[in-house]
Design a protein around this motif. Structure first.
Motif, PDB file in Angstrom:
ATOM      1  N   UNK A 141       0.840  -1.195   0.000  1.00 23.64           N
ATOM      2  CA  UNK A 141       0.000   0.000   0.000  1.00 23.64           C
ATOM      3  C   UNK A 141       0.876   1.247   0.000  1.00 23.64           C
ATOM      4  N   UNK A 142       0.527   2.206  -0.861  1.00 21.09           N
ATOM      5  CA  UNK A 142       1.258   3.472  -0.975  1.00 21.09           C
ATOM      6  C   UNK A 142       0.398   4.585  -0.388  1.00 21.09           C
ATOM      7  N   UNK A 143       0.856   5.208   0.687  1.00 22.64           N
ATOM      8  CA  UNK A 143       0.059   6.242   1.344  1.00 22.64           C
ATOM      9  C   UNK A 143      -0.158   7.464   0.465  1.00 22.64           C
ATOM     10  N   UNK A 144       0.694   7.659  -0.560  1.00 24.25           N
ATOM     11  CA  UNK A 144       0.499   8.757  -1.498  1.00 24.25           C
ATOM     12  C   UNK A 144      -0.566   8.434  -2.555  1.00 24.25           C
ATOM     13  N   UNK A 145      -0.852   7.153  -2.720  1.00 27.45           N
ATOM     14  CA  UNK A 145      -1.833   6.747  -3.704  1.00 27.45           C
ATOM     15  C   UNK A 145      -1.316   6.666  -5.118  1.00 27.45           C
ATOM     16  N   UNK A 146      -0.013   6.864  -5.319  1.00 25.76           N
ATOM     17  CA  UNK A 146       0.527   6.903  -6.675  1.00 25.76           C
ATOM     18  C   UNK A 146       0.957   5.564  -7.214  1.00 25.76           C
ATOM     19  N   UNK A 147       1.286   4.618  -6.328  1.00 28.27           N
ATOM     20  CA  UNK A 147       1.740   3.309  -6.770  1.00 28.27           C
ATOM     21  C   UNK A 147       1.055   2.245  -5.919  1.00 28.27           C
ATOM     22  N   UNK A 148       1.585   1.033  -5.952  1.00 31.58           N
ATOM     23  CA  UNK A 148       1.060  -0.012  -5.093  1.00 31.58           C
ATOM     24  C   UNK A 148      -0.399  -0.329  -5.339  1.00 31.58           C
ATOM     25  N   UNK A 149      -1.054  -0.754  -4.270  1.00 34.51           N
ATOM     26  CA  UNK A 149      -2.426  -1.227  -4.370  1.00 34.51           C
ATOM     27  C   UNK A 149      -3.370  -0.140  -4.864  1.00 34.51           C
ATOM     28  N   UNK A 150      -3.083   1.108  -4.479  1.00 34.23           N
ATOM     29  CA  UNK A 150      -3.956   2.207  -4.887  1.00 34.23           C
ATOM     30  C   UNK A 150      -3.912   2.422  -6.402  1.00 34.23           C
ATOM     31  N   UNK A 151      -2.708   2.398  -6.975  1.00 30.43           N
ATOM     32  CA  UNK A 151      -2.581   2.555  -8.425  1.00 30.43           C
ATOM     33  C   UNK A 151      -3.221   1.381  -9.159  1.00 30.43           C
ATOM     34  N   UNK A 152      -3.103   0.185  -8.582  1.00 27.94           N
ATOM     35  CA  UNK A 152      -3.709  -0.989  -9.203  1.00 27.94           C
ATOM     36  C   UNK A 152      -5.232  -0.859  -9.250  1.00 27.94           C
ATOM     37  N   UNK A 153      -5.823  -0.433  -8.139  1.00 26.05           N
ATOM     38  CA  UNK A 153      -7.275  -0.266  -8.103  1.00 26.05           C
ATOM     39  C   UNK A 153      -7.721   0.737  -9.161  1.00 26.05           C
ATOM     40  N   UNK A 154      -7.022   1.875  -9.245  1.00 21.05           N
ATOM     41  CA  UNK A 154      -7.390   2.907 -10.215  1.00 21.05           C
ATOM     42  C   UNK A 154      -7.278   2.387 -11.647  1.00 21.05           C
TER      43      UNK A 154
ATOM     44  N   UNK B 122      -9.985  -6.412  -6.668  1.00 23.59           N
ATOM     45  CA  UNK B 122      -9.931  -6.921  -5.298  1.00 23.59           C
ATOM     46  C   UNK B 122      -8.479  -6.850  -4.840  1.00 23.59           C
ATOM     47  N   UNK B 123      -8.246  -6.806  -3.519  1.00 26.41           N
ATOM     48  CA  UNK B 123      -6.889  -6.543  -3.046  1.00 26.41           C
ATOM     49  C   UNK B 123      -6.495  -7.411  -1.857  1.00 26.41           C
ATOM     50  N   UNK B 124      -5.202  -7.612  -1.746  1.00 22.04           N
ATOM     51  CA  UNK B 124      -4.585  -8.202  -0.563  1.00 22.04           C
ATOM     52  C   UNK B 124      -3.281  -7.453  -0.326  1.00 22.04           C
ATOM     53  N   UNK B 125      -3.153  -6.810   0.815  1.00 25.60           N
ATOM     54  CA  UNK B 125      -2.004  -5.944   1.098  1.00 25.60           C
ATOM     55  C   UNK B 125      -0.904  -6.734   1.785  1.00 25.60           C
TER      56      UNK B 125
ATOM     57  N   UNK C 104       5.137   1.322 -13.246  1.00 25.61           N
ATOM     58  CA  UNK C 104       5.363  -0.114 -13.393  1.00 25.61           C
ATOM     59  C   UNK C 104       4.210  -0.964 -12.893  1.00 25.61           C
ATOM     60  N   UNK C 105       3.755  -0.693 -11.680  1.00 22.13           N
ATOM     61  CA  UNK C 105       2.664  -1.477 -11.120  1.00 22.13           C
ATOM     62  C   UNK C 105       1.367  -1.303 -11.871  1.00 22.13           C
ATOM     63  N   UNK C 106       1.089  -0.076 -12.285  1.00 23.91           N
ATOM     64  CA  UNK C 106      -0.127   0.186 -13.054  1.00 23.91           C
ATOM     65  C   UNK C 106      -0.079  -0.559 -14.390  1.00 23.91           C
ATOM     66  N   UNK C 107       1.099  -0.595 -15.011  1.00 28.04           N
ATOM     67  CA  UNK C 107       1.234  -1.294 -16.286  1.00 28.04           C
ATOM     68  C   UNK C 107       0.951  -2.785 -16.131  1.00 28.04           C
ATOM     69  N   UNK C 108       1.541  -3.428 -15.121  1.00 26.11           N
ATOM     70  CA  UNK C 108       1.327  -4.868 -14.948  1.00 26.11           C
ATOM     71  C   UNK C 108      -0.123  -5.173 -14.613  1.00 26.11           C
ATOM     72  N   UNK C 109      -0.800  -4.265 -13.912  1.00 31.31           N
ATOM     73  CA  UNK C 109      -2.230  -4.442 -13.655  1.00 31.31           C
ATOM     74  C   UNK C 109      -3.028  -4.355 -14.951  1.00 31.31           C
ATOM     75  N   UNK C 110      -2.631  -3.437 -15.833  1.00 32.51           N
ATOM     76  CA  UNK C 110      -3.295  -3.317 -17.130  1.00 32.51           C
ATOM     77  C   UNK C 110      -3.105  -4.587 -17.950  1.00 32.51           C
ATOM     78  N   UNK C 111      -1.913  -5.174 -17.905  1.00 32.63           N
ATOM     79  CA  UNK C 111      -1.673  -6.433 -18.613  1.00 32.63           C
ATOM     80  C   UNK C 111      -2.614  -7.511 -18.083  1.00 32.63           C
ATOM     81  N   UNK C 112      -2.774  -7.574 -16.764  1.00 36.77           N
ATOM     82  CA  UNK C 112      -3.665  -8.570 -16.165  1.00 36.77           C
ATOM     83  C   UNK C 112      -5.102  -8.392 -16.648  1.00 36.77           C
TER      84      UNK C 112
END
Length: 382
Positions: A14-27, A37-40, A216-224
């Motif tokens: 989880x990224x407290x800034x919301x720019x990467x991590x689970x937050x970027x994946x959700x967006x 869906x998420x698991x931190x 990077x994380x957002x890209x791999x989520x898009x691939x998924x």
């Protein structure tokens, strides 16, 4: 859920800034029409200066999060990002083996975008040995790949192929290596699927993600997401790149090319800064260079391959990268030549003929023009 609205489970930090991590994946997942869906795995305290603190969750807590999601939602794809302990890796391995989701995208967060190591060596090795063989595709950046298999970041297409093939030996169905800085103002990605072994190069404007956080994380989520919608791996990668390129371009100042550092997933402006057509042509042009630079440096040849005029091609490259087609071709060639001079025992004449020069004298003239020294002097000085 159906293929139009698949469910993606993201397992990462989880990224407290919301720019990467689970937050970027959700967006990202939500923007592309899927359910997130998420698991931190870990909670970070971070800002634009980087990660200040890391608080890892236990493997038991991680397992509980994943199990309740899988039992209820049956996700179509699982994206695995930051894992921080060998125990967390073992949990993910056990769950992937038990539930066997249709698609698994592994995005090993070994090195952060600011160069900080986020995964201890033993955890990285556990991920390599336990999870890679269970993946549909591994999406990994150059510095993280170098940390896993040794060596230095690739300077040539051949270097990239060696790295990808070393990773494929650990059993993934495909590996996408990101961020090869083969040519100025461009970044090269390389996809190889184990079923064919054929390299597929993807080249994108280099300026668009150098200062943007969470790419990077957002890209791999898009691939998924695109895999879950039924696309082949190569198609999913292409679509994910198209989406991320436009997202990044909308999030930065197109005049100064300085990033805002945070991706603006909610930008209401439907007009891309650079049209999809221009960006697609630029990327196809760079891909043609990657495939044909040993044969020719003729701009007309590449324009013909793209079914456009040399004049229009020049307008495209100037708009996207601020350079002429000839500059981009020559820059790609010189970087590949340098890699040959430094990384092989071939003599100057062999290298000259490998790159399509009619004589060593012509080769020397080109090299001196590009680097202000002879190939021999360059090899000796380095």
């Amino acid at each position: 859920m159906n293929k139009n609205n698949p469910t993606i489970l993201s397992i990462t930090g989880s990224d407290s800034m919301g720019g990467s991590g689970i937050q970027a994946d959700i967006k990202t997942i939500t923007a592309l029409g899927a359910y997130a869906a998420t698991a931190i795995t870990t909670v970070t305290a971070q800002n634009r200066e980087g990660i200040q603190q890391l608080h890892d969750l236990s493997a038991d807590v991680l397992e509980q999060q994943i199990q309740v999601v899988i039992n209820d939602l049956r996700p179509d794809a699982i994206k695995v990002g930051m894992l921080r302990s060998s125990e967390q890796v073992e949990v993910v391995e056990r769950i992937l083996k038990t539930h066997q989701p249709n698609y698994v995208v592994i995005d090993p967060v070994v090195i952060s975008s600011r160069g900080n190591r986020l995964m201890e060596r033993e955890v990285a090795e556990a991920m390599l040995g336990r999870l890679f063989k269970l993946s549909t595709v591994v999406v990994i950046k150059q510095d993280s790949a170098s940390h896993l298999v040794g060596g230095t970041p690739a300077r040539s297409n051949e270097d990239m192929e060696q790295t990808v093939r070393a990773l494929l030996e650990w059993g993934p169905h495909a590996v996408l290596l990101q961020g090869g800085a083969i040519a100025t103002e461009s970044l090269t990605d390389l996809l190889i699927e184990s079923s064919t072994g054929e390299p597929h190069f993807f080249t994108r404007p280099g300026f668009i993600d150098r200062n943007t956080h969470g790419v990077g994380g957002a890209f791999s989520s898009a691939v998924a997401v695109f895999l879950s919608k039924g696309l082949r791996t190569e198609e999913a990668v292409e679509r994910a790149q198209e989406y991320m390129n436009q997202l990044i371009l909308r999030s930065i100042d197109s005049h100064s090319r300085r990033g805002t550092q945070l991706l603006n997933h909610a930008d209401p402006n439907p007009q891309p800064i650079i049209s999809p057509r221009l960006l697609e042509l630029y990327n196809h042009f760079m891909n043609e260079i990657a495939m044909n630079h040993h044969r020719t440096a003729d701009v007309s040849f590449y324009a013909s391959q793209l079914n456009v005029s040399p004049r229009y091609l020049a307008q495209v490259t100037h708009r996207v990268a601020g350079r002429t087609p000839k500059q981009l071709i020559d820059d790609y060639i010189i970087n590949e030549i340098e890699a040959q001079l430094l990384g092989t025992s071939k003599n100057i004449q062999e290298i000259a003929f490998d790159f399509g020069f009619s004589s060593q004298a012509q080769f020397n003239k080109f090299f001196r023009k590009m680097r202000s020294c002879t190939p021999t002097d360059f090899r000796i000085q380095r």
